[in-house]
Design a protein around this motif. Structure first.
Motif, PDB file in Angstrom:
ATOM      1  N   VAL A   1      68.789  86.113  72.757  1.00 33.66           N
ATOM      2  CA  VAL A   1      67.704  87.054  72.488  1.00 33.66           C
ATOM      3  C   VAL A   1      67.896  88.341  73.283  1.00 33.66           C
ATOM      4  O   VAL A   1      67.686  89.454  72.774  1.00 33.66           O
ATOM      5  CB  VAL A   1      66.345  86.407  72.799  1.00 33.66           C
ATOM      6  N   ARG A   2      68.329  88.221  74.545  1.00 30.01           N
ATOM      7  CA  ARG A   2      68.591  89.419  75.354  1.00 30.01           C
ATOM      8  C   ARG A   2      69.652  90.293  74.697  1.00 30.01           C
ATOM      9  O   ARG A   2      69.479  91.525  74.575  1.00 30.01           O
ATOM     10  CB  ARG A   2      69.052  88.992  76.753  1.00 30.01           C
ATOM     11  N   LEU A   3      70.743  89.684  74.271  1.00 31.63           N
ATOM     12  CA  LEU A   3      71.822  90.447  73.653  1.00 31.63           C
ATOM     13  C   LEU A   3      71.398  91.023  72.306  1.00 31.63           C
ATOM     14  O   LEU A   3      71.789  92.139  71.944  1.00 31.63           O
ATOM     15  CB  LEU A   3      73.056  89.556  73.481  1.00 31.63           C
ATOM     16  N   MET A   4      70.613  90.275  71.555  1.00 29.58           N
ATOM     17  CA  MET A   4      70.114  90.794  70.274  1.00 29.58           C
ATOM     18  C   MET A   4      69.277  92.049  70.489  1.00 29.58           C
ATOM     19  O   MET A   4      69.434  93.049  69.764  1.00 29.58           O
ATOM     20  CB  MET A   4      69.298  89.728  69.546  1.00 29.58           C
ATOM     21  N   ARG A   5      68.410  92.014  71.458  1.00 28.61           N
ATOM     22  CA  ARG A   5      67.586  93.194  71.745  1.00 28.61           C
ATOM     23  C   ARG A   5      68.465  94.364  72.166  1.00 28.61           C
ATOM     24  O   ARG A   5      68.224  95.507  71.762  1.00 28.61           O
ATOM     25  CB  ARG A   5      66.562  92.867  72.820  1.00 28.61           C
ATOM     26  N   GLY A   6      69.513  94.092  72.941  1.00 31.71           N
ATOM     27  CA  GLY A   6      70.415  95.150  73.365  1.00 31.71           C
ATOM     28  C   GLY A   6      71.230  95.737  72.228  1.00 31.71           C
ATOM     29  O   GLY A   6      71.707  96.870  72.322  1.00 31.71           O
ATOM     30  N   ALA A   7      71.390  94.961  71.161  1.00 34.79           N
ATOM     31  CA  ALA A   7      72.152  95.432  70.002  1.00 34.79           C
ATOM     32  C   ALA A   7      71.254  95.930  68.878  1.00 34.79           C
ATOM     33  O   ALA A   7      71.730  96.152  67.769  1.00 34.79           O
ATOM     34  CB  ALA A   7      73.041  94.302  69.483  1.00 34.79           C
ATOM     35  N   SER A   8      69.967  96.105  69.159  1.00 33.37           N
ATOM     36  CA  SER A   8      68.997  96.593  68.160  1.00 33.37           C
ATOM     37  C   SER A   8      68.889  95.672  66.956  1.00 33.37           C
ATOM     38  O   SER A   8      68.622  96.118  65.838  1.00 33.37           O
ATOM     39  CB  SER A   8      69.362  98.010  67.705  1.00 33.37           C
ATOM     40  N   VAL A   9      69.114  94.378  67.182  1.00 35.33           N
ATOM     41  CA  VAL A   9      68.994  93.406  66.096  1.00 35.33           C
ATOM     42  C   VAL A   9      67.530  93.270  65.689  1.00 35.33           C
ATOM     43  O   VAL A   9      66.639  93.136  66.537  1.00 35.33           O
ATOM     44  CB  VAL A   9      69.567  92.037  66.523  1.00 35.33           C
ATOM     45  N   THR A  10      67.280  93.312  64.394  1.00 39.24           N
ATOM     46  CA  THR A  10      65.928  93.137  63.855  1.00 39.24           C
ATOM     47  C   THR A  10      65.734  91.780  63.197  1.00 39.24           C
ATOM     48  O   THR A  10      64.611  91.300  63.081  1.00 39.24           O
ATOM     49  CB  THR A  10      65.628  94.209  62.801  1.00 39.24           C
ATOM     50  N   THR A  11      66.854  91.163  62.761  1.00 40.37           N
ATOM     51  CA  THR A  11      66.754  90.034  61.837  1.00 40.37           C
ATOM     52  C   THR A  11      67.828  88.997  62.126  1.00 40.37           C
ATOM     53  O   THR A  11      68.993  89.344  62.334  1.00 40.37           O
ATOM     54  CB  THR A  11      66.916  90.525  60.378  1.00 40.37           C
ATOM     55  N   ALA A  12      67.419  87.729  62.113  1.00 41.31           N
ATOM     56  CA  ALA A  12      68.365  86.626  62.250  1.00 41.31           C
ATOM     57  C   ALA A  12      68.171  85.666  61.078  1.00 41.31           C
ATOM     58  O   ALA A  12      67.038  85.289  60.762  1.00 41.31           O
ATOM     59  CB  ALA A  12      68.156  85.897  63.564  1.00 41.31           C
ATOM     60  N   THR A  13      69.277  85.284  60.452  1.00 41.46           N
ATOM     61  CA  THR A  13      69.245  84.252  59.413  1.00 41.46           C
ATOM     62  C   THR A  13      69.494  82.917  60.102  1.00 41.46           C
ATOM     63  O   THR A  13      70.547  82.706  60.693  1.00 41.46           O
ATOM     64  CB  THR A  13      70.323  84.513  58.350  1.00 41.46           C
ATOM     65  N   VAL A  14      68.533  82.015  60.020  1.00 38.74           N
ATOM     66  CA  VAL A  14      68.553  80.800  60.840  1.00 38.74           C
ATOM     67  C   VAL A  14      68.598  79.552  59.960  1.00 38.74           C
ATOM     68  O   VAL A  14      67.914  79.478  58.935  1.00 38.74           O
ATOM     69  CB  VAL A  14      67.307  80.738  61.748  1.00 38.74           C
ATOM     70  N   GLY A  15      69.428  78.588  60.380  1.00 35.40           N
ATOM     71  CA  GLY A  15      69.389  77.246  59.808  1.00 35.40           C
ATOM     72  C   GLY A  15      70.223  77.018  58.571  1.00 35.40           C
ATOM     73  O   GLY A  15      70.018  76.027  57.866  1.00 35.40           O
ATOM     74  N   VAL A  16      71.195  77.889  58.304  1.00 34.84           N
ATOM     75  CA  VAL A  16      71.961  77.765  57.055  1.00 34.84           C
ATOM     76  C   VAL A  16      72.655  76.411  56.954  1.00 34.84           C
ATOM     77  O   VAL A  16      72.672  75.783  55.893  1.00 34.84           O
ATOM     78  CB  VAL A  16      72.981  78.921  56.941  1.00 34.84           C
ATOM     79  N   PHE A  17      73.240  75.929  58.055  1.00 33.63           N
ATOM     80  CA  PHE A  17      73.983  74.662  58.028  1.00 33.63           C
ATOM     81  C   PHE A  17      73.378  73.646  59.002  1.00 33.63           C
ATOM     82  O   PHE A  17      74.088  73.016  59.773  1.00 33.63           O
ATOM     83  CB  PHE A  17      75.452  74.916  58.355  1.00 33.63           C
ATOM     84  N   SER A  18      72.071  73.491  58.944  1.00 27.45           N
ATOM     85  CA  SER A  18      71.384  72.675  59.944  1.00 27.45           C
ATOM     86  C   SER A  18      70.788  71.380  59.396  1.00 27.45           C
ATOM     87  O   SER A  18      70.006  70.728  60.090  1.00 27.45           O
ATOM     88  CB  SER A  18      70.257  73.506  60.587  1.00 27.45           C
ATOM     89  N   TRP A  19      71.126  70.978  58.179  1.00 25.13           N
ATOM     90  CA  TRP A  19      70.471  69.817  57.596  1.00 25.13           C
ATOM     91  C   TRP A  19      70.605  68.577  58.498  1.00 25.13           C
ATOM     92  O   TRP A  19      69.618  67.882  58.766  1.00 25.13           O
ATOM     93  CB  TRP A  19      71.029  69.552  56.200  1.00 25.13           C
ATOM     94  N   ALA A  20      71.810  68.299  58.971  1.00 21.26           N
ATOM     95  CA  ALA A  20      72.015  67.092  59.773  1.00 21.26           C
ATOM     96  C   ALA A  20      71.211  67.128  61.066  1.00 21.26           C
ATOM     97  O   ALA A  20      70.815  66.077  61.587  1.00 21.26           O
ATOM     98  CB  ALA A  20      73.499  66.915  60.087  1.00 21.26           C
ATOM     99  N   ARG A  21      70.960  68.302  61.605  1.00 21.92           N
ATOM    100  CA  ARG A  21      70.152  68.426  62.825  1.00 21.92           C
ATOM    101  C   ARG A  21      68.660  68.315  62.488  1.00 21.92           C
ATOM    102  O   ARG A  21      67.879  67.742  63.252  1.00 21.92           O
ATOM    103  CB  ARG A  21      70.448  69.763  63.502  1.00 21.92           C
ATOM    104  N   LEU A  22      68.263  68.862  61.360  1.00 26.45           N
ATOM    105  CA  LEU A  22      66.855  68.831  60.968  1.00 26.45           C
ATOM    106  C   LEU A  22      66.422  67.444  60.488  1.00 26.45           C
ATOM    107  O   LEU A  22      65.275  67.046  60.691  1.00 26.45           O
ATOM    108  CB  LEU A  22      66.604  69.853  59.857  1.00 26.45           C
ATOM    109  N   GLU A  23      67.347  66.738  59.830  1.00 27.77           N
ATOM    110  CA  GLU A  23      67.034  65.399  59.308  1.00 27.77           C
ATOM    111  C   GLU A  23      68.178  64.455  59.699  1.00 27.77           C
ATOM    112  O   GLU A  23      69.055  64.145  58.894  1.00 27.77           O
ATOM    113  CB  GLU A  23      66.856  65.443  57.789  1.00 27.77           C
TER     114      GLU A  23
END
Length: 675
Positions: A45-67
């Motif tokens: 999060v610190r680095l994202m703020r330093g890079a002016s990041v506005t948006t993160a795409t989260v969880g694209v390949f997370s099925w096994a972790r979510l279920e």
């Protein structure tokens, strides 16, 4: 290194039709925190703020972790991640995570795994290991989507939903029993009766007639050429089957997360899915694009891809969901991007309608198949060239978004259209054809000639209303119904300019030949508009050029044909080869002040430049560049004109009468008087 902004007295059309689903130009990328120890998350999060990041795409390949086990869900880690991103002012595009089913699904239900055309079932251990028609896969995928939407559908960080990921990238079609059953049902809906299927497929040839839909199989591996229309219908069905998965997920999201936009990531000119059909199901268009940094012409493909995405969305802004800030890991030679090159292609996207510039991925993986794929935070960490360029790009996009150029949400004006047809691509790619033609590569050569003159185009599907365009170009539209081809003829009748390339109007939508001089068949509206018909094909040997001479002179390749001229001026003739002495380029003027051009070959770049000098003058389209510019492009959006140098050398260009100096991979944003 920052964008060069030039205030110049150049005419720019500032449209009042400004509309964006985003409050600012978005910047960021895929974020996979589940691949890392939670101790890293605060630093992200610190680095994202330093890079002016506005948006993160989260969880694209997370099925096994979510279920982790069937019906047992673990959302605690995702709760924490979304809380941290929200506290950092970073919005989230939340993926449904259905792109890669977990190992337990493959173990418990091996029938959900896809099958290739030789009957071999794929195994677990990669990604996209599901059959699009698998009822078991759909049941478990939609259960996951429902759980995610119920929990996060109103989360304050949520900006949009992202279904699955790159549908069809690795498995565009499966030949399993469920898919074959679904194909039969699809055919029954399409044709109604098996007799109508037999007519459409031309099954009188080679004793292929069917007595019932139950006898129809997928077009599996066979001794020789398979039925062309069966192959085409299989492509249509497979594109539809994947689209049905997206529709099913979107329906759940609309129910449980109303008002939140839904998208999925396209893959540019992807051969296996008809994105014209898909685009209607997107709240906004998203795309993944990975131009080859070592290819000096890669900017042509990427520019065309950006124009395609804008066109698929009906001119609305779109989102670049994935790109790499440097090298990828899947080419034979994975060249890094030169300093400034990533910035140039990112601004290319904004200039051509993108309201967001995202990447794959945020932090470069330490393990797995994509560990050598570049990322916004490389293996070397924040004190690296790549991350410094990422930070600079984020700042520039934030400044552009907040500036007075009026780019955010603004349309991109275009007075030229190119017809793009997935079914012609599929037909030309079959084995039993007059000669092997690379549809995409050929169309890009037509497109490149317009790009070199600074002319912005929209792509249109066959039969589309083109009244807004002064010039319509139809290269290699091999497949077309009578109505679709008549729509091309209407361009000339209304007083605008039409250019038709070879292999257009050869087959109808069942892949039956238009008899009697092609171009839609004997006496067709297109034949009359062009003043020509085609008697015989004479394709050239690979790598063998042909010479054309006349008012237009130069070399060409790929194709010759014998053209019968009935009512057109011959501007160039073949000087050699099988069709020597015959017409190569013709032009027919009309009383309505329109002009219809026919091009019976694939011109070289120099001949294309000469051809489009004449064609643009016919159409009254004023190019931004006075002459062809190789490696430099320009496009106008809102109150700005972007000029981008895609070469590693400094360039001096004149655009719309204004001189511009560009450093290697430089970007200039011109602002000036409205016109």
């Amino acid at each position: 290194m920052f964008t060069q902004t030039v205030c110049a007295n150049i005419p720019l059309r500032r449209s009042s039709a400004v509309s964006s689903i985003f409050p600012s130009i978005r910047f960021g990328g895929d974020y996979n925190p589940d691949q890392w120890d939670p101790s890293v998350w605060d630093d992200d999060v610190r680095l994202m703020r330093g890079a002016s990041v506005t948006t993160a795409t989260v969880g694209v390949f997370s099925w096994a972790r979510l279920e982790p086990r069937p019906g047992e869900f673990d959302f605690g880690w995702l709760d924490t991640v979304l809380e941290k991103l929200d506290a950092g002012g970073i919005r989230v595009i939340l993926a449904t995570a259905t792109a890669s089913p977990p190992a337990w699904l493959a173990t418990l239900h091996p029938e959900s795994l896809p099958v290739d055309e030789r009957g071999s079932r794929f195994g677990f251990g990669s990604r996209q290991q599901y059959s699009p028609s698998s009822a078991v896969y759909r049941e478990h995928a939609l259960r996951l989507v429902r759980e995610l939407a119920a929990r996060y559908g109103a989360h304050p960080a949520l900006e949009a939903w992202h279904t699955n990921n790159e549908y069809g990238c690795h498995v565009a079609a499966s030949y399993d029993d469920e898919s074959v059953a679904a194909f039969r049902a699809w055919l029954a809906r399409r044709y109604g009766t098996v007799d109508e299927l037999n007519r459409a497929w031309g099954t009188g040839f080679w004793s292929q007639r069917y007595g019932s839909f139950d006898e129809v199989d997928a077009p599996r591996h066979a001794p020789t050429f398979r039925n062309p229309t069966q192959l085409l219908d299989w492509k249509r069905f497979s594109s539809w089957a994947l689209l049905e998965l997206h529709r099913a997920e979107r329906s759940v999201l609309a129910e449980l997360s109303p008002g939140v936009p839904v998208t999925t990531n396209f893959m540019g000119f992807f051969a296996d899915l008809d994105y014209w059909d898909w685009s209607a199901e997107m709240d906004f268009i998203s795309d993944d694009e990975y131009p080859d940094p070592s290819d000096p012409l890669s900017h042509v493909l990427s520019a065309a891809t950006r124009d395609l995405m804008r066109s698929l969305g009906g001119g609305r802004p779109w989102l670049l969901m994935e790109q790499s800030p440097s090298a990828v890991n899947w080419r034979d030679r994975n060249a890094p991007k030169a300093p400034g090159q990533h910035r140039a292609t990112s601004f290319q996207s904004v200039a051509r309608g993108a309201d967001g510039i995202l990447h794959f991925q945020w932090r470069q993986s330490a393990s797995g198949a994509e560990k050598f794929h570049a990322a916004m935070v490389p293996h070397g960490g924040e004190n690296t060239r790549v991350h410094r360029e990422v930070q600079a790009l984020g700042r520039e996009l934030a400044e552009l978004s907040a500036g007075d150029a009026g780019v955010l949400g603004a349309p991109v004006p275009a007075s030229v259209a190119i017809v793009w047809d997935w079914e012609s691509w599929w037909a030309l790619g079959q084995e039993a054809t007059p000669t092997r033609i690379d549809y995409l590569a050929s169309v890009l050569e037509w497109y490149g000639a317009l790009l070199r003159r600074g002319v912005t185009i929209n792509f249109v599907r066959p039969g589309a209303d083109t009244a807004a365009y002064r010039l319509v170009v139809a290269p290699l539209q091999q497949v077309g119904s009578g109505d679709e081809l008549a729509a091309l003829a209407a361009v000339v009748e209304r007083g605008d300019t039409l250019v038709v390339g070879f292999q257009t109007g050869i087959l109808d939508r069942d892949l039956h030949v238009h008899l009697g001089g092609y171009l839609g068949g004997a006496g067709s509206a297109l034949q009359r508009a062009l003043g020509v018909s085609v008697e015989e094909f004479a394709p050239l040997q690979l790598g063998v050029p042909t010479v054309v001479a006349g008012e237009l002179e130069g070399t060409a390749g790929v194709w010759q044909e014998h053209v019968r001229v009935t009512d057109a001026a011959v501007l160039a003739s073949f000087a050699d080869g099988h069709a020597s002495g015959g017409a190569a380029i013709t032009r027919r003027a009309t009383e309505a002040a329109g002009a219809a051009w026919y091009v019976a070959t694939q011109p070289s770049a120099a001949l294309f430049d000469a051809l489009f000098d004449r064609v643009l003058a016919d159409a009254g389209v004023e190019p931004a560049f006075a002459g062809p510019e190789y490696g430099v492009e320009t496009a106008a959006r809102g109150g700005a004109r972007f000029v981008i140098n895609h070469t590693g050398e400094p360039r001096e260009v004149v655009v719309a009468g204004t001189g511009v100096s560009l450093e290697p991979f430089g970007v200039a944003v011109l602002t000036g008087s409205e016109g």
